[in-house]
Motif scaffolding. Sequence first.
Motif, short mmCIF file in Angstrom:
data_model
loop_
_atom_site.label_atom_id
_atom_site.label_comp_id
_atom_site.label_asym_id
_atom_site.label_seq_id
_atom_site.Cartn_x
_atom_site.Cartn_y
_atom_site.Cartn_z
N VAL A 34 -30.48 88.98 85.34
CA VAL A 34 -29.93 89.42 84.05
C VAL A 34 -28.44 89.63 84.20
CG1 VAL A 34 -29.99 91.15 82.22
CG2 VAL A 34 -32.11 90.53 83.43
N GLY A 35 -27.67 88.99 83.30
CA GLY A 35 -26.23 89.19 83.32
C GLY A 35 -25.77 89.92 82.07
N LEU A 36 -24.96 90.98 82.24
CA LEU A 36 -24.44 91.78 81.12
C LEU A 36 -22.91 91.73 81.13
CD1 LEU A 36 -26.66 94.97 81.48
CD2 LEU A 36 -26.92 93.18 79.79
N ALA A 37 -22.35 91.67 79.94
CA ALA A 37 -20.87 91.69 79.83
C ALA A 37 -20.50 92.29 78.49
CB ALA A 37 -20.30 90.27 79.96
N GLY A 38 -19.35 92.99 78.45
CA GLY A 38 -18.88 93.53 77.18
C GLY A 38 -18.45 92.42 76.26
N ALA A 39 -18.56 92.65 74.95
CA ALA A 39 -18.14 91.66 73.97
C ALA A 39 -16.80 92.08 73.38
CB ALA A 39 -19.18 91.56 72.86
N CYS A 40 -15.91 91.13 73.21
CA CYS A 40 -14.59 91.42 72.64
C CYS A 40 -14.68 91.51 71.12
CB CYS A 40 -13.61 90.34 73.03
SG CYS A 40 -13.37 90.17 74.80
N GLN A 64 -22.13 99.89 71.30
CA GLN A 64 -21.08 98.93 71.59
C GLN A 64 -21.65 97.51 71.69
OE1 GLN A 64 -17.82 99.89 71.69
NE2 GLN A 64 -18.70 101.87 71.08
N PRO A 65 -20.91 96.49 71.20
CA PRO A 65 -21.40 95.11 71.30
C PRO A 65 -21.30 94.60 72.74
CG PRO A 65 -19.19 95.13 70.37
CD PRO A 65 -19.61 96.58 70.49
N ILE A 66 -22.32 93.88 73.18
CA ILE A 66 -22.31 93.27 74.51
C ILE A 66 -22.90 91.87 74.41
CG2 ILE A 66 -22.54 95.49 75.69
CD1 ILE A 66 -25.47 94.64 76.28
N THR A 71 -26.53 88.11 72.08
CA THR A 71 -25.67 89.22 71.65
C THR A 71 -26.54 90.43 71.38
OG1 THR A 71 -25.77 88.58 69.32
CG2 THR A 71 -24.00 87.62 70.64
N ALA A 72 -25.99 91.63 71.61
CA ALA A 72 -26.76 92.86 71.43
C ALA A 72 -25.79 94.03 71.29
CB ALA A 72 -27.69 93.08 72.62
N ARG A 73 -26.35 95.21 71.12
CA ARG A 73 -25.56 96.44 71.13
C ARG A 73 -26.20 97.42 72.12
NH1 ARG A 73 -21.85 96.29 67.10
NH2 ARG A 73 -21.32 98.49 67.40
#
Length: 395
Positions: free
Chosen positions: A389-395, A370-372, A364-366
């Motif tokens: 590397v895979g990135l996705a938005g966090a709900c 925004q959290p991702i 988890t990161a920002r």
Amino acid sequence: FTFLSPEKISPWLSLNPSGELSIFALDLPLAAPEQFDVLAKWKEISWDQWQGLPSIEHLNGLMIGTLRNGHFDLSVTASLSYYEGMFKAPLEIKNAQSRVFWKKQDERWTLWTDGVDIQAKSLWINGDMSFSYAKDDGPWLSILAGINLTDAGDAWRYYPEELMGEELIYYLTNAIEGGRARDATLIFEGNPTHFPYRDHDGKFQVFVPLKDATLQFQPTWQPLTELSINLDFINNGLWMISDNAKLGKLDSHRIEASIPAYQDNELLLDAEIKGQGQDIYDYLKNSPLSDSVAAALEQVQITGDVAGRLSLQIPFTNEEIVEAQGRISLSDNDIYITPVNITLDHVKGSFDFTNETLSSTPLTARWLGQPIKLNFNSENSDKVYRINVGLAGAC
């Protein structure tokens, strides 16, 4: 006088003895010669190594007693003692002295000391021993001694080759650089013919609290430096524990290493590490993982304090490959991902590596407030080492 027969004298002649017998007095009752009394004094005695008996030089002594009891006073100065097959180099004895008693009761012989003090090259040992033998019970040896070692770089001189084997002695000789030990302890308890007690029917232990040492555990990895470590030689193995060392610029406050059985010819090392992200990268860059895990950390650059764990399985011979595993834990770190030129902050999670294979847990990161979520793993082929590397938005 059967003890003067040629077959009895022959082994003594093989020793090539020399020296001066300054006093010899023997009271030998003809009716009962076994009830003799003897007084002897000698100086500058020497003999060559013969079978299991080491050589000696400059031995002085006094013997007083009977067949049933008595004592020796023994002293040695400036002596080279050869014990080929047991030690790789002659023992350079500066001074040694002891009083040794003997007693015969029924069918049992017993020898014991009232203090043994030996000063040799980089070594000082002080203690006591006893030895007993009875035909029905066999031999029994007990030793308790304290040891000071002023230069652990000379420890190789005292490794018993017959027990540890050439490959282990060669490894430890090159691995341990410098250091000193005070109040080390030697314990031996058991039938010496059963040594090294693989069936746990006796005990051999040397406990060495080593300070200010360097452990070059494998030539292609940076050594452990500024090392304080407890070495515990127990029967057929060696266990090591440290709460203070450096791996490059990394700090380690818990290191465990072991050679569970000398004949296995491998060292198992497990270290907890702490430092800056850059320090982790620098350490791995100067290791066999330079083109894999360190290369991945060039793409995923970590800043801030990190903690981790490094585990190595190290063979004593260069023909075999070191097996490496590790974990790096992140807690509110920043990561700069170079291929996409973005910086993530407050990164939490961990990633693991096994030799050249790297993978993360879900992180988890920002990013831009925004959290991702993200993860990464490696791919390795003959031509290229790639990090995904895979990135996705966090709900």
